[in-house]
Design an enzyme around this catalytic site. Structure first.
Site, PDB file in Angstrom:
ATOM      1  N   GLY A  10      -6.199 -43.478 -18.946  1.00 22.31           N
ATOM      2  CA  GLY A  10      -6.839 -42.768 -20.049  1.00 22.31           C
ATOM      3  C   GLY A  10      -6.111 -41.470 -20.367  1.00 22.31           C
ATOM      4  O   GLY A  10      -5.215 -41.039 -19.623  1.00 22.31           O
ATOM      5  N   ASN A  32      -8.487 -50.872 -16.108  1.00 24.11           N
ATOM      6  CA  ASN A  32      -8.486 -52.260 -16.599  1.00 24.11           C
ATOM      7  C   ASN A  32      -7.939 -52.343 -18.024  1.00 24.11           C
ATOM      8  O   ASN A  32      -7.961 -53.407 -18.636  1.00 24.11           O
ATOM      9  CB  ASN A  32      -9.888 -52.876 -16.540  1.00 24.11           C
ATOM     10  CG  ASN A  32     -10.865 -52.173 -17.470  1.00 24.11           C
ATOM     11  OD1 ASN A  32     -10.558 -51.102 -18.003  1.00 24.11           O
ATOM     12  ND2 ASN A  32     -12.036 -52.748 -17.660  1.00 24.11           N
ATOM     13  N   LEU A  61     -14.198 -53.691  -5.271  1.00 23.92           N
ATOM     14  CA  LEU A  61     -12.889 -53.037  -5.194  1.00 23.92           C
ATOM     15  C   LEU A  61     -11.944 -53.837  -4.311  1.00 23.92           C
ATOM     16  O   LEU A  61     -12.378 -54.502  -3.369  1.00 23.92           O
ATOM     17  CB  LEU A  61     -13.053 -51.623  -4.624  1.00 23.92           C
ATOM     18  CG  LEU A  61     -13.861 -50.659  -5.496  1.00 23.92           C
ATOM     19  CD1 LEU A  61     -14.005 -49.297  -4.815  1.00 23.92           C
ATOM     20  CD2 LEU A  61     -13.221 -50.473  -6.871  1.00 23.92           C
ATOM     21  N   SER A  79     -14.068 -44.515 -18.250  1.00 24.36           N
ATOM     22  CA  SER A  79     -15.096 -44.825 -19.255  1.00 24.36           C
ATOM     23  C   SER A  79     -14.460 -44.798 -20.641  1.00 24.36           C
ATOM     24  O   SER A  79     -13.609 -43.945 -20.898  1.00 24.36           O
ATOM     25  CB  SER A  79     -16.229 -43.790 -19.248  1.00 24.36           C
ATOM     26  OG  SER A  79     -17.174 -44.098 -20.268  1.00 24.36           O
ATOM     27  N   TYR A 149     -23.209 -44.294 -24.294  1.00 26.81           N
ATOM     28  CA  TYR A 149     -22.327 -43.325 -23.615  1.00 26.81           C
ATOM     29  C   TYR A 149     -23.151 -42.201 -22.984  1.00 26.81           C
ATOM     30  O   TYR A 149     -22.988 -41.893 -21.807  1.00 26.81           O
ATOM     31  CB  TYR A 149     -21.346 -42.758 -24.639  1.00 26.81           C
ATOM     32  CG  TYR A 149     -20.298 -41.830 -24.062  1.00 26.81           C
ATOM     33  CD1 TYR A 149     -19.379 -42.290 -23.118  1.00 26.81           C
ATOM     34  CD2 TYR A 149     -20.208 -40.511 -24.482  1.00 26.81           C
ATOM     35  CE1 TYR A 149     -18.400 -41.440 -22.614  1.00 26.81           C
ATOM     36  CE2 TYR A 149     -19.229 -39.664 -23.984  1.00 26.81           C
ATOM     37  CZ  TYR A 149     -18.332 -40.135 -23.045  1.00 26.81           C
ATOM     38  OH  TYR A 149     -17.361 -39.291 -22.551  1.00 26.81           O
ATOM     39  N   TYR A 163     -26.322 -39.482  -4.366  1.00 20.01           N
ATOM     40  CA  TYR A 163     -25.409 -39.697  -3.229  1.00 20.01           C
ATOM     41  C   TYR A 163     -25.173 -38.396  -2.476  1.00 20.01           C
ATOM     42  O   TYR A 163     -25.013 -38.397  -1.262  1.00 20.01           O
ATOM     43  CB  TYR A 163     -24.080 -40.306  -3.704  1.00 20.01           C
ATOM     44  CG  TYR A 163     -24.079 -41.812  -3.587  1.00 20.01           C
ATOM     45  CD1 TYR A 163     -24.854 -42.585  -4.438  1.00 20.01           C
ATOM     46  CD2 TYR A 163     -23.326 -42.455  -2.604  1.00 20.01           C
ATOM     47  CE1 TYR A 163     -24.877 -43.972  -4.317  1.00 20.01           C
ATOM     48  CE2 TYR A 163     -23.348 -43.841  -2.486  1.00 20.01           C
ATOM     49  CZ  TYR A 163     -24.124 -44.595  -3.344  1.00 20.01           C
ATOM     50  OH  TYR A 163     -24.150 -45.964  -3.212  1.00 20.01           O
TER      51      TYR A 163
END
Ligand code: UDP
Length: 317
Positions: A10, A32, A61, A79, A149, A163
């Site tokens: 990106g 990807n 993964l 993204s 988004y 997390y």
């Protein structure tokens, strides 16, 4: 340190890879190519310390990543990010913010690595508080065309905090405001490449709505510096990164015309649904906790960017 970067092909992540390598880290980049471009990483091919793995991070993964040498940091930057891209790929956008974020957080947890999420000013939606401070919870339409988004990133922020709280992962969250520079995709629909491309071709500049909506544009090298500082900081709550110099889209169109010497006329097109009316980062927190603020003026940054697009158009002729 060994660093995993998702979305490496990106625009901002590819610059981040350059910076990490320049600092002496080794980098494994994942992408990807849904919206990222192999061209953004072409210059890193064969470079010692850089490895590219073509992979969709919403899927399990590769073993190589889970078993590989100790990972020090995971930068989750994958993204679709331009409105055109995420509206074309709404489900993939929600998947990468949810399943993709979970996998990258698990990767960080398994390695005891730090984790950085690149979130967005879109978390504030069409903001009722101006400029936007991190403590503002936002004004997002959960079922509008931009929700894929906005809510994906809001969910990713929530998962990241979970997390941290549950597993003690050392997390950071950057809320990135409009950023521009070389390697933006010419056809990704965003205002910076769109206006530069139109001005260089002598085509009309397409201002959506009456052009009174505002944005604040940050040059990519400043953004990378902010992200680099954030990934080493102990700040767990979101930090705005962006350039606070705010302007209307109409003023921006005039600036691009002046800078390129273009005689393109300005034409009006319908304002997209839920297009935020104003956006400007309050960066007091970044100044306080990171000692960071943008250095590159809009004029300097745009000159570099116009030069990049001129070269691209010259090569493609
Ligand atoms: N915009 C415009 N003409 C274009 C593309 C975008 O007037 O050709 C406007 C858009 O409606 C928005 C602003 O420019 O108000 C910034 O749009 P962009 O897609 O770059 O990013 P956003 O900040 O909306 O995510």
């Amino acid at each position: 340190m060994r660093i995993i970067v998702s979305g490496a092909a990106g625009f901002i992540p590819s610059h981040m890879c350059d910076r990490l390598l320049a600092e002496g880290h080794t980098v494994a980049g994942l992408d990807n190519f849904l919206t990222g471009s192999p061209k953004n990483l072409a210059h890193l091919q064969g470079r010692p310390g850089f490895q590219f793995i073509r992979h969709d991070i919403t899927q399990p993964l590769p073993e190589a990543l889970l078993d590989s040498a100790q990972v020090g940091a995971v930068l989750h930057m994958a993204s679709p990010a331009s409105p055109k891209d995420y509206m074309e790929h709404p489900i993939e956008t929600l998947d990468v913010g949810s399943a993709g974020t979970r996998r990258m957080l698990e990767l960080a947890r398994a390695h005891g690595a730090s984790f950085l999420l690149t979130s967005t000013s879109e978390c504030y939606g069409d903001p009722a508080v101006h400029p936007q401070v991190e403590t503002y919870w936002g004004n997002v339409n959960p079922v509008g065309p931009r929700s894929c988004y906005d809510e994906s990133k809001r969910f990713a922020e929530a998962l990241t905090m979970a997390y941290h709280r549950t597993h003690g992962v050392r997390t950071n969250i950057a809320r990135i405001f409009n950023t521009y520079g070389p390697r933006m995709q010419l056809n990704d629909g965003r205002v910076v490449p769109a206006f530069i491309d139109q001005a260089l071709r002598g085509a009309p500049l397409t201002v959506f709505g009456d052009g009174s909506q505002t944005r604040s544009f940050c040059y990519v090298s400043d953004m990378v510096e902010g992200l680099y500082r954030l990934m080493f900081s102990g700040e767990r709550y979101p930090v705005n990164l962006g350039n606070p110099t705010e302007m209307t889209i109409l003023e921006f169109a005039e600036q691009i015309r002046a800078l390129t010497g273009s005689r393109s006329e300005i034409v009006r097109q319908p304002l997209p649904e839920d297009d935020p009316k104003q956006r400007q980062p309050d960066i007091s927190k970044a100044i306080r906790v990171l000692g960071w603020e943008p250095r590159v003026t809009l004029d300097q940054g745009l000159r570099h960017t116009v030069g990049y697009f001129q070269e691209l158009e010259r090569v493609s002729i």
